[in-house]
Design an enzyme around this catalytic site. Structure first.
Site, PDB file in Angstrom:
ATOM      1  N   ALA A   1     -16.162 -65.005  39.555  1.00  0.00           N
ATOM      2  CA  ALA A   1     -16.754 -64.955  40.899  1.00  0.00           C
ATOM      3  C   ALA A   1     -18.112 -65.658  40.913  1.00  0.00           C
ATOM      4  O   ALA A   1     -18.409 -66.443  41.823  1.00  0.00           O
ATOM      5  CB  ALA A   1     -16.900 -63.493  41.341  1.00  0.00           C
ATOM      6  N   VAL A   2     -18.951 -65.394  39.909  1.00  0.00           N
ATOM      7  CA  VAL A   2     -20.260 -66.057  39.851  1.00  0.00           C
ATOM      8  C   VAL A   2     -20.079 -67.520  39.463  1.00  0.00           C
ATOM      9  O   VAL A   2     -20.739 -68.408  40.026  1.00  0.00           O
ATOM     10  CB  VAL A   2     -21.197 -65.340  38.846  1.00  0.00           C
ATOM     11  CG1 VAL A   2     -22.515 -66.080  38.706  1.00  0.00           C
ATOM     12  CG2 VAL A   2     -21.452 -63.889  39.288  1.00  0.00           C
TER      13      VAL A   2
ATOM     14  N   ARG B   1      -7.613 -67.709  28.221  1.00  0.00           N
ATOM     15  CA  ARG B   1      -6.673 -67.509  29.340  1.00  0.00           C
ATOM     16  C   ARG B   1      -6.747 -68.641  30.360  1.00  0.00           C
ATOM     17  O   ARG B   1      -5.784 -68.962  31.027  1.00  0.00           O
ATOM     18  CB  ARG B   1      -6.986 -66.193  30.082  1.00  0.00           C
ATOM     19  CG  ARG B   1      -6.804 -64.933  29.298  1.00  0.00           C
ATOM     20  CD  ARG B   1      -7.157 -63.712  30.145  1.00  0.00           C
ATOM     21  NE  ARG B   1      -8.592 -63.582  30.392  1.00  0.00           N
ATOM     22  CZ  ARG B   1      -9.443 -62.989  29.572  1.00  0.00           C
ATOM     23  NH1 ARG B   1      -9.001 -62.443  28.453  1.00  0.00           N
ATOM     24  NH2 ARG B   1     -10.742 -62.923  29.846  1.00  0.00           N
TER      25      ARG B   1
ATOM     26  N   ARG C   1     -32.238 -59.154  29.230  1.00  0.00           N
ATOM     27  CA  ARG C   1     -33.230 -59.019  30.316  1.00  0.00           C
ATOM     28  C   ARG C   1     -34.490 -58.277  29.908  1.00  0.00           C
ATOM     29  O   ARG C   1     -35.580 -58.624  30.351  1.00  0.00           O
ATOM     30  CB  ARG C   1     -32.602 -58.303  31.520  1.00  0.00           C
ATOM     31  CG  ARG C   1     -31.611 -59.145  32.266  1.00  0.00           C
ATOM     32  CD  ARG C   1     -31.043 -58.331  33.418  1.00  0.00           C
ATOM     33  NE  ARG C   1     -29.939 -59.020  34.046  1.00  0.00           N
ATOM     34  CZ  ARG C   1     -28.924 -58.395  34.624  1.00  0.00           C
ATOM     35  NH1 ARG C   1     -28.882 -57.073  34.658  1.00  0.00           N
ATOM     36  NH2 ARG C   1     -27.960 -59.082  35.195  1.00  0.00           N
TER      37      ARG C   1
ATOM     38  N   CYS D   1     -28.498 -58.038  40.179  1.00  0.00           N
ATOM     39  CA  CYS D   1     -28.386 -58.479  41.577  1.00  0.00           C
ATOM     40  C   CYS D   1     -29.066 -57.506  42.551  1.00  0.00           C
ATOM     41  O   CYS D   1     -29.687 -57.930  43.538  1.00  0.00           O
ATOM     42  CB  CYS D   1     -26.934 -58.693  41.955  1.00  0.00           C
ATOM     43  SG  CYS D   1     -25.852 -57.329  41.516  1.00  0.00           S
TER      44      CYS D   1
ATOM     45  N   SER E   1     -17.564 -57.637  45.166  1.00  0.00           N
ATOM     46  CA  SER E   1     -17.865 -58.897  44.476  1.00  0.00           C
ATOM     47  C   SER E   1     -18.830 -58.705  43.317  1.00  0.00           C
ATOM     48  O   SER E   1     -18.835 -59.495  42.376  1.00  0.00           O
ATOM     49  CB  SER E   1     -18.437 -59.915  45.475  1.00  0.00           C
ATOM     50  OG  SER E   1     -19.542 -59.356  46.150  1.00  0.00           O
ATOM     51  N   GLY E   2     -19.628 -57.640  43.376  1.00  0.00           N
ATOM     52  CA  GLY E   2     -20.547 -57.364  42.281  1.00  0.00           C
ATOM     53  C   GLY E   2     -19.827 -56.992  40.999  1.00  0.00           C
ATOM     54  O   GLY E   2     -20.411 -57.042  39.918  1.00  0.00           O
TER      55      GLY E   2
ATOM     56  N   ARG F   1     -21.078 -47.781  45.258  1.00  0.00           N
ATOM     57  CA  ARG F   1     -20.094 -48.830  45.543  1.00  0.00           C
ATOM     58  C   ARG F   1     -19.443 -48.529  46.896  1.00  0.00           C
ATOM     59  O   ARG F   1     -19.009 -47.380  47.134  1.00  0.00           O
ATOM     60  CB  ARG F   1     -19.071 -48.786  44.411  1.00  0.00           C
ATOM     61  CG  ARG F   1     -18.186 -49.963  44.224  1.00  0.00           C
ATOM     62  CD  ARG F   1     -18.832 -51.225  43.830  1.00  0.00           C
ATOM     63  NE  ARG F   1     -19.071 -51.415  42.423  1.00  0.00           N
ATOM     64  CZ  ARG F   1     -19.706 -52.475  41.927  1.00  0.00           C
ATOM     65  NH1 ARG F   1     -20.159 -53.434  42.722  1.00  0.00           N
ATOM     66  NH2 ARG F   1     -19.908 -52.605  40.641  1.00  0.00           N
TER      67      ARG F   1
ATOM     68  N   HIS G   1     -24.273 -57.249  48.942  1.00  0.00           N
ATOM     69  CA  HIS G   1     -24.807 -55.889  48.787  1.00  0.00           C
ATOM     70  C   HIS G   1     -25.807 -55.580  49.909  1.00  0.00           C
ATOM     71  O   HIS G   1     -26.528 -56.471  50.369  1.00  0.00           O
ATOM     72  CB  HIS G   1     -25.578 -55.749  47.468  1.00  0.00           C
ATOM     73  CG  HIS G   1     -24.732 -55.807  46.239  1.00  0.00           C
ATOM     74  ND1 HIS G   1     -23.359 -55.761  46.248  1.00  0.00           N
ATOM     75  CD2 HIS G   1     -25.087 -55.888  44.920  1.00  0.00           C
ATOM     76  CE1 HIS G   1     -22.906 -55.815  45.004  1.00  0.00           C
ATOM     77  NE2 HIS G   1     -23.937 -55.899  44.184  1.00  0.00           N
TER      78      HIS G   1
HETATM   79  N1  NAP Z   1     -20.626 -60.518  40.384  1.00  0.00           N
HETATM   80  C1  NAP Z   1     -21.913 -60.438  40.583  1.00  0.00           C
HETATM   81  O1  NAP Z   1     -22.390 -60.239  41.707  1.00  0.00           O
HETATM   82  C2  NAP Z   1     -22.876 -60.591  39.455  1.00  0.00           C
HETATM   83  C3  NAP Z   1     -24.220 -60.598  39.766  1.00  0.00           C
HETATM   84  C4  NAP Z   1     -25.134 -60.743  38.738  1.00  0.00           C
HETATM   85  C5  NAP Z   1     -24.678 -60.859  37.460  1.00  0.00           C
HETATM   86  N2  NAP Z   1     -23.346 -60.840  37.201  1.00  0.00           N
HETATM   87  C6  NAP Z   1     -22.898 -60.975  35.824  1.00  0.00           C
HETATM   88  O2  NAP Z   1     -22.169 -62.178  35.664  1.00  0.00           O
HETATM   89  C7  NAP Z   1     -21.117 -61.986  34.731  1.00  0.00           C
HETATM   90  C8  NAP Z   1     -19.789 -62.388  35.328  1.00  0.00           C
HETATM   91  O3  NAP Z   1     -19.590 -61.735  36.540  1.00  0.00           O
HETATM   92  P1  NAP Z   1     -18.424 -62.137  37.541  1.00  0.00           P
HETATM   93  O4  NAP Z   1     -18.605 -61.243  38.682  1.00  0.00           O
HETATM   94  O5  NAP Z   1     -18.361 -63.619  37.761  1.00  0.00           O
HETATM   95  O6  NAP Z   1     -17.121 -61.671  36.695  1.00  0.00           O
HETATM   96  P2  NAP Z   1     -15.618 -62.208  36.787  1.00  0.00           P
HETATM   97  O7  NAP Z   1     -15.277 -62.672  38.152  1.00  0.00           O
HETATM   98  O8  NAP Z   1     -14.807 -61.143  36.170  1.00  0.00           O
HETATM   99  O9  NAP Z   1     -15.620 -63.497  35.830  1.00  0.00           O
HETATM  100  C9  NAP Z   1     -15.793 -63.384  34.445  1.00  0.00           C
HETATM  101  C10 NAP Z   1     -15.832 -64.772  33.826  1.00  0.00           C
HETATM  102  O10 NAP Z   1     -16.137 -64.634  32.435  1.00  0.00           O
HETATM  103  C11 NAP Z   1     -15.093 -65.265  31.680  1.00  0.00           C
HETATM  104  N3  NAP Z   1     -14.883 -64.571  30.429  1.00  0.00           N
HETATM  105  C12 NAP Z   1     -14.565 -63.257  30.257  1.00  0.00           C
HETATM  106  N4  NAP Z   1     -14.437 -62.987  28.933  1.00  0.00           N
HETATM  107  C13 NAP Z   1     -14.668 -64.151  28.287  1.00  0.00           C
HETATM  108  C14 NAP Z   1     -14.673 -64.524  26.899  1.00  0.00           C
HETATM  109  N5  NAP Z   1     -14.430 -63.646  25.922  1.00  0.00           N
HETATM  110  N6  NAP Z   1     -14.968 -65.802  26.594  1.00  0.00           N
HETATM  111  C15 NAP Z   1     -15.221 -66.706  27.568  1.00  0.00           C
HETATM  112  N7  NAP Z   1     -15.221 -66.416  28.871  1.00  0.00           N
HETATM  113  C16 NAP Z   1     -14.960 -65.148  29.229  1.00  0.00           C
HETATM  114  C17 NAP Z   1     -13.878 -65.200  32.574  1.00  0.00           C
HETATM  115  O11 NAP Z   1     -12.954 -66.167  32.133  1.00  0.00           O
HETATM  116  P3  NAP Z   1     -11.365 -65.977  32.400  1.00  0.00           P
HETATM  117  O12 NAP Z   1     -11.153 -66.317  33.857  1.00  0.00           O
HETATM  118  O13 NAP Z   1     -10.761 -66.974  31.488  1.00  0.00           O
HETATM  119  O14 NAP Z   1     -11.030 -64.571  32.085  1.00  0.00           O
HETATM  120  C18 NAP Z   1     -14.512 -65.516  33.920  1.00  0.00           C
HETATM  121  O15 NAP Z   1     -14.755 -66.900  34.024  1.00  0.00           O
HETATM  122  C19 NAP Z   1     -21.250 -60.516  34.295  1.00  0.00           C
HETATM  123  O16 NAP Z   1     -22.078 -60.477  33.168  1.00  0.00           O
HETATM  124  C20 NAP Z   1     -21.942 -59.869  35.433  1.00  0.00           C
HETATM  125  O17 NAP Z   1     -22.648 -58.720  35.045  1.00  0.00           O
HETATM  126  C21 NAP Z   1     -22.444 -60.721  38.174  1.00  0.00           C
END
Ligand code: NAP
Length: 340
Positions: free
Chosen positions: A14-15, A40, A100, A129, A159-160, A236, A243
């Site tokens: 998502a990010v 994957r 952090r 976030c 989305s978070g 949530r 958010h």
């Molecule tokens: N969502 C938010 O609002 C938000 C805000 C601030 C910070 N974050 C942080 O950003 C990170 C990702 O969040 P997201 O919401 O984008 O999650 P997400 O949608 O679940 O995406 C996760 C991403 O990480 C990849 N990934 C997972 N395991 C991996 C591995 N072992 N090696 C390489 N790539 C891997 C996934 O690849 P695949 O598709 O191949 O599985 C996917 O590209 C987290 O640390 C989260 O805490 C998120």
């Protein structure tokens, strides 16, 4: 670093998708873009400025020649691979919580402490976030009239919790409306038509969950003032994206609604949405896709008759300002001012 090689770690998430969007929209000077994810996703492709970028599996050798690595694949991936990236010469902007609170790692919201970027030793951390959403509007107030105490209650979107949580909200809502059973897999509780305490682990001693603890600790680090007292309750809600938060704060000196309006009306990263006549205030549907933190319902906190306290309501797209946009803004400093 005129045209840096950029790697996105977690490009399929998502990010990650918003990283690609922000780099495109902000005309970031990308030499080459590398899209990295898990095995994957290897071989999938994503569009960047009309070019198909093939997603590669993240490995220990992924960072040769990379100048800036934008990480958003979770804390364990960051802990393992960010040091490998810096060893290969890249500067890491990390979205996870892995580094952090490390003393040596700047924790940066450019509107607040961009000056810290140049102090990095290879890794710069993007704050949580919910911390970003609250602090962008609080900082300019704090600079004019020191804030002593803040209480934040969040209403956090699917989305978070990533792309899979967004799908779970959609699928469970559809199942609920069709009267079909639905077993949650990503989040711990039924999400459709429900509200629950944030899904991070609870500290059994304090009773605060990890999300709340991050908000409180990171806020003090970013404000560089551990005397400002932050309290957070993170919840949530079944909103797909963006958010919202109720924020109540107490200042050292008396403060009025008009003063807060005046301060926030030209604060960077803030947009006031505060129409009492129309009962129109910040909403996640309006914040989605926007860069600014929307701020409204600015009013005197009547529980503090001394006139030192204000209550307000905010909404922000945490995939943008809460994650990808904030990180790309940091990367812009690295490129334009050479943050080394
Ligand atoms: N969502 C938010 O609002 C938000 C805000 C601030 C910070 N974050 C942080 O950003 C990170 C990702 O969040 P997201 O919401 O984008 O999650 P997400 O949608 O679940 O995406 C996760 C991403 O990480 C990849 N990934 C997972 N395991 C991996 C591995 N072992 N090696 C390489 N790539 C891997 C996934 O690849 P695949 O598709 O191949 O599985 C996917 O590209 C987290 O640390 C989260 O805490 C998120």
């Amino acid at each position: 670093m005129k045209k840096p090689v950029i790697a996105i770690v977690g490009a399929t998430g998502a990010v990650g998708a918003e990283f690609v969007g922000c780099l495109t929209r902000r005309d970031f000077p990308v030499g080459t873009l590398k899209a990295l994810a898990s095995a994957r996703s290897a071989g999938k492709s994503l569009d960047f400025r009309g070019d198909a970028i093939v997603v590669e599996e993240l490995t220990e050798n992924s960072f040769a020649g990379v100048n800036i690595a934008l990480f958003s694949a979770g804390a364990s991936v960051s802990r393992k691979f960010a040091p490998l990236a810096t060893k290969a010469g890249a500067i890491v902007v990390d979205n996870s919580s892995a580094f952090r609170m490390d003393r040596d790692v700047p924790l940066v919201i450019p509107e607040i402490n961009a000056r810290r970027i140049k102090e990095h030793k290879g890794i710069i951390a993007n704050p949580n976030c919910s911390a970003i959403t609250a602090l962008v509007p609080l900082w300019p107030i704090h600079k004019k009239n020191r804030i002593k105490r803040v209480i934040i209650s969040t209403y956090q979107a699917a989305s978070g919790a990533g792309a899979a949580a967004m799908r779970e909200l959609e699928d469970s809502t559809r199942a609920y409306l069709d009267g079909k059973p639905f077993e949650p897999k990503v989040l711990p509780h039924p999400y459709a038509f429900n509200v629950f305490s944030h899904n991070t682990p609870i500290n059994p001693t304090t009773g605060y969950n990890d999300e709340e603890t991050k908000v409180m600790n990171e806020a003090q680090k970013i404000f560089e003032d551990d005397k400002v007292a932050f309290g957070a309750t993170c919840i949530r809600v079944p909103v797909l994206r963006a958010h919202s938060q109720t924020i109540t704060f107490e200042c050292e000196n008396p403060i009025t609604e008009a003063e807060v309006h005046a301060i926030l009306s030209d604060a960077p990263g803030v947009k006031i949405v505060d129409d009492r006549a129309k009962n129109y205030f910040p909403m996640p549907v309006d914040a989605s896709g926007q860069d600014a933190v929307l701020v409204g319902r600015i009013r005197k906190d009547l529980s503090d008759p001394s006139g030192h306290s204000i209550a307000m309501f905010v909404a922000a797209d945490q995939l943008l300002k809460g994650a990808a946009l904030n990180a790309v803004q940091i990367a812009e400093y690295l490129v334009s001012r050479d943050g080394r």
